[in-house]
Design an enzyme around this catalytic site. Structure first.
Site, mmCIF file in Angstrom:
data_model
loop_
_atom_site.group_PDB
_atom_site.id
_atom_site.type_symbol
_atom_site.label_atom_id
_atom_site.label_comp_id
_atom_site.label_asym_id
_atom_site.label_seq_id
_atom_site.Cartn_x
_atom_site.Cartn_y
_atom_site.Cartn_z
ATOM 1 N N ARG A 139 0.411 6.358 7.970
ATOM 2 C CA ARG A 139 0.537 6.543 6.514
ATOM 3 C C ARG A 139 0.088 7.933 6.075
ATOM 4 O O ARG A 139 0.536 8.456 5.058
ATOM 5 C CB ARG A 139 -0.329 5.519 5.764
ATOM 6 C CG ARG A 139 0.131 4.082 5.869
ATOM 7 C CD ARG A 139 -0.606 3.236 4.819
ATOM 8 N NE ARG A 139 -0.553 1.820 5.114
ATOM 9 C CZ ARG A 139 0.420 0.988 4.752
ATOM 10 N NH1 ARG A 139 1.462 1.443 4.080
ATOM 11 N NH2 ARG A 139 0.379 -0.292 5.059
ATOM 12 N N GLU B 49 7.822 2.327 -6.026
ATOM 13 C CA GLU B 49 7.939 1.773 -4.675
ATOM 14 C C GLU B 49 8.095 2.900 -3.659
ATOM 15 O O GLU B 49 8.603 3.972 -3.981
ATOM 16 C CB GLU B 49 9.183 0.876 -4.596
ATOM 17 C CG GLU B 49 8.892 -0.607 -4.405
ATOM 18 C CD GLU B 49 8.299 -0.975 -3.056
ATOM 19 O OE1 GLU B 49 7.560 -0.176 -2.460
ATOM 20 O OE2 GLU B 49 8.581 -2.089 -2.601
ATOM 21 N N ASP C 27 14.847 -0.887 1.130
ATOM 22 C CA ASP C 27 15.570 -1.088 2.388
ATOM 23 C C ASP C 27 16.669 -2.123 2.124
ATOM 24 O O ASP C 27 17.722 -1.788 1.616
ATOM 25 C CB ASP C 27 14.536 -1.519 3.433
ATOM 26 C CG ASP C 27 15.081 -1.638 4.827
ATOM 27 O OD1 ASP C 27 16.051 -0.947 5.154
ATOM 28 O OD2 ASP C 27 14.530 -2.427 5.625
ATOM 29 N N LYS D 13 17.515 3.432 1.589
ATOM 30 C CA LYS D 13 18.430 3.417 2.736
ATOM 31 C C LYS D 13 19.673 2.638 2.309
ATOM 32 O O LYS D 13 19.741 1.418 2.503
ATOM 33 C CB LYS D 13 17.786 2.670 3.915
ATOM 34 C CG LYS D 13 16.598 3.361 4.554
ATOM 35 C CD LYS D 13 16.208 2.611 5.825
ATOM 36 C CE LYS D 13 14.736 2.457 5.961
ATOM 37 N NZ LYS D 13 14.328 1.620 7.099
ATOM 38 N N LYS E 156 0.806 -1.191 0.000
ATOM 39 C CA LYS E 156 0.000 0.000 0.000
ATOM 40 C C LYS E 156 0.852 1.258 0.000
ATOM 41 O O LYS E 156 0.394 2.350 -0.336
ATOM 42 C CB LYS E 156 -0.883 0.023 1.272
ATOM 43 C CG LYS E 156 -1.797 -1.154 1.429
ATOM 44 C CD LYS E 156 -2.371 -1.153 2.870
ATOM 45 C CE LYS E 156 -2.992 -2.483 3.177
ATOM 46 N NZ LYS E 156 -3.348 -2.581 4.605
ATOM 47 N N GLY E 157 2.092 1.096 0.434
ATOM 48 C CA GLY E 157 2.932 2.258 0.741
ATOM 49 C C GLY E 157 3.139 3.238 -0.389
ATOM 50 O O GLY E 157 3.298 4.435 -0.161
ATOM 51 N N ASP F 274 4.210 3.010 6.707
ATOM 52 C CA ASP F 274 3.524 2.718 7.966
ATOM 53 C C ASP F 274 4.401 1.969 8.945
ATOM 54 O O ASP F 274 5.445 1.413 8.597
ATOM 55 C CB ASP F 274 2.295 1.832 7.682
ATOM 56 C CG ASP F 274 2.721 0.400 7.348
ATOM 57 O OD1 ASP F 274 3.513 0.224 6.406
ATOM 58 O OD2 ASP F 274 2.277 -0.538 8.054
ATOM 59 N N PHE G 91 14.029 3.678 10.908
ATOM 60 C CA PHE G 91 12.710 3.229 10.465
ATOM 61 C C PHE G 91 11.826 4.457 10.358
ATOM 62 O O PHE G 91 11.689 5.220 11.304
ATOM 63 C CB PHE G 91 12.107 2.205 11.430
ATOM 64 C CG PHE G 91 10.936 1.491 10.817
ATOM 65 C CD1 PHE G 91 11.133 0.378 10.008
ATOM 66 C CD2 PHE G 91 9.646 1.969 10.988
ATOM 67 C CE1 PHE G 91 10.055 -0.256 9.390
ATOM 68 C CE2 PHE G 91 8.564 1.347 10.376
ATOM 69 C CZ PHE G 91 8.773 0.227 9.576
HETATM 70 P P1 IMP Z 1 13.146 -4.573 1.673
HETATM 71 O O1 IMP Z 1 12.672 -5.846 1.065
HETATM 72 O O2 IMP Z 1 14.010 -4.821 2.884
HETATM 73 O O3 IMP Z 1 13.831 -3.636 0.697
HETATM 74 O O4 IMP Z 1 11.890 -3.840 2.288
HETATM 75 C C1 IMP Z 1 11.003 -3.221 1.478
HETATM 76 C C2 IMP Z 1 9.685 -2.986 2.165
HETATM 77 O O5 IMP Z 1 9.769 -2.945 3.602
HETATM 78 C C3 IMP Z 1 9.192 -1.625 1.749
HETATM 79 O O6 IMP Z 1 8.438 -1.692 0.553
HETATM 80 C C4 IMP Z 1 8.375 -1.202 2.940
HETATM 81 O O7 IMP Z 1 7.058 -1.683 2.814
HETATM 82 C C5 IMP Z 1 9.041 -1.856 4.103
HETATM 83 N N1 IMP Z 1 9.969 -0.925 4.770
HETATM 84 C C6 IMP Z 1 11.317 -0.937 4.735
HETATM 85 N N2 IMP Z 1 11.841 0.058 5.468
HETATM 86 C C7 IMP Z 1 10.775 0.729 5.966
HETATM 87 C C8 IMP Z 1 10.670 1.901 6.821
HETATM 88 O O8 IMP Z 1 11.637 2.531 7.253
HETATM 89 N N3 IMP Z 1 9.404 2.283 7.120
HETATM 90 C C9 IMP Z 1 8.291 1.643 6.665
HETATM 91 N N4 IMP Z 1 8.352 0.556 5.875
HETATM 92 C C10 IMP Z 1 9.593 0.108 5.536
HETATM 93 MG MG MG Z 2 6.205 -1.522 0.507
#
Ligand code: IMP
Ligand code: MG
Length: 185
Positions: free
Chosen positions: A175, A109, A113, A141, A53-54, A169, A162
């Protein structure tokens, strides 16, 4: 800055990392850049794929700054793992409505992260034979990255915190904040 009142009513929020003004300015720049880059790409319009949803908030603002024809579709994915760490094992909750074969596809996106979710999406959508496949992420990040990924458009690099707001969220909260703030641990 028009934010302290909002911070006061949402307990648990830390410092504002990206203000509403910075978001609007940067989203406009990205929209203009995307419009230029995809201007001469016939025959089908650019397809924006928002990751629910982000990314909804970012996508809806971004689209308004894109002045070439676009279509939009959505995917919802769940990444297994703890509340703050994704594992890279991803489940599709909602798939695209239509085929992306021969389309110019831009994944939109909220944040990259570890990069594992995006790596999965790139592999999954890449196997459906799009004409081009690129990524536009609002936030990244770099210190947390586990896999190296081609992210063509990035809004802001942020530190290893975070964050919530502007679509992001924590347990579905925050959000609706118009800015991006760190969550106090
Ligand atoms: P990744 O697979 O570790 O890159 O994480 C990606 C997903 O984790 C993102 O699409 C977000 O939904 C969630 N996410 C990662 N870091 C954050 C944050 O700092 N705040 C909120 N959601 C996060
Ligand atoms: Mg996401």
């Amino acid at each position: 800055m028009a934010t302290p009142a909002r911070l006061a009513v949402e307990p648990g929020l830390g410092e504002v990392l990206v203000t509403a003004e910075d978001l609007q300015r940067r989203v406009a720049e990205l929209g203009e850049q995307i419009s230029r880059d995809y201007e001469a790409r016939p025959p089908r319009p650019l397809l924006l794929v928002g990751v629910l949803k982000g990314a909804v908030f970012f996508l809806s603002d971004l689209m308004r700054f894109i002045d070439i024809p676009v279509e939009v579709d959505f995917m919802a994915v769940a990444s297994y793992g703890s509340a703050t760490d994704s594992s890279g094992v991803v489940r599709i909750l909602k798939d695209l409505d239509a085929s992306i074969e021969d389309r110019d596809v831009l994944i939109v996106e909220d944040i990259v992260d570890s990069g594992l979710t995006l790596q999965y999406l790139l592999r999954n959508l890449g196997s459906r034979n799009p004409r081009t496949l690129e990524v536009c992420a609002l936030l990244t990040k770099p210190d947390r990255r586990k896999v190296d990924l081609p992210t063509r458009y990035v809004g802001f690099e942020i530190p290893d915190r975070f964050v919530v707001g502007y679509g992001l969220d924590h347990a579905e909260r925050h959000r609706n904040l118009p800015f991006v703030a760190a969550l106090e641990s």
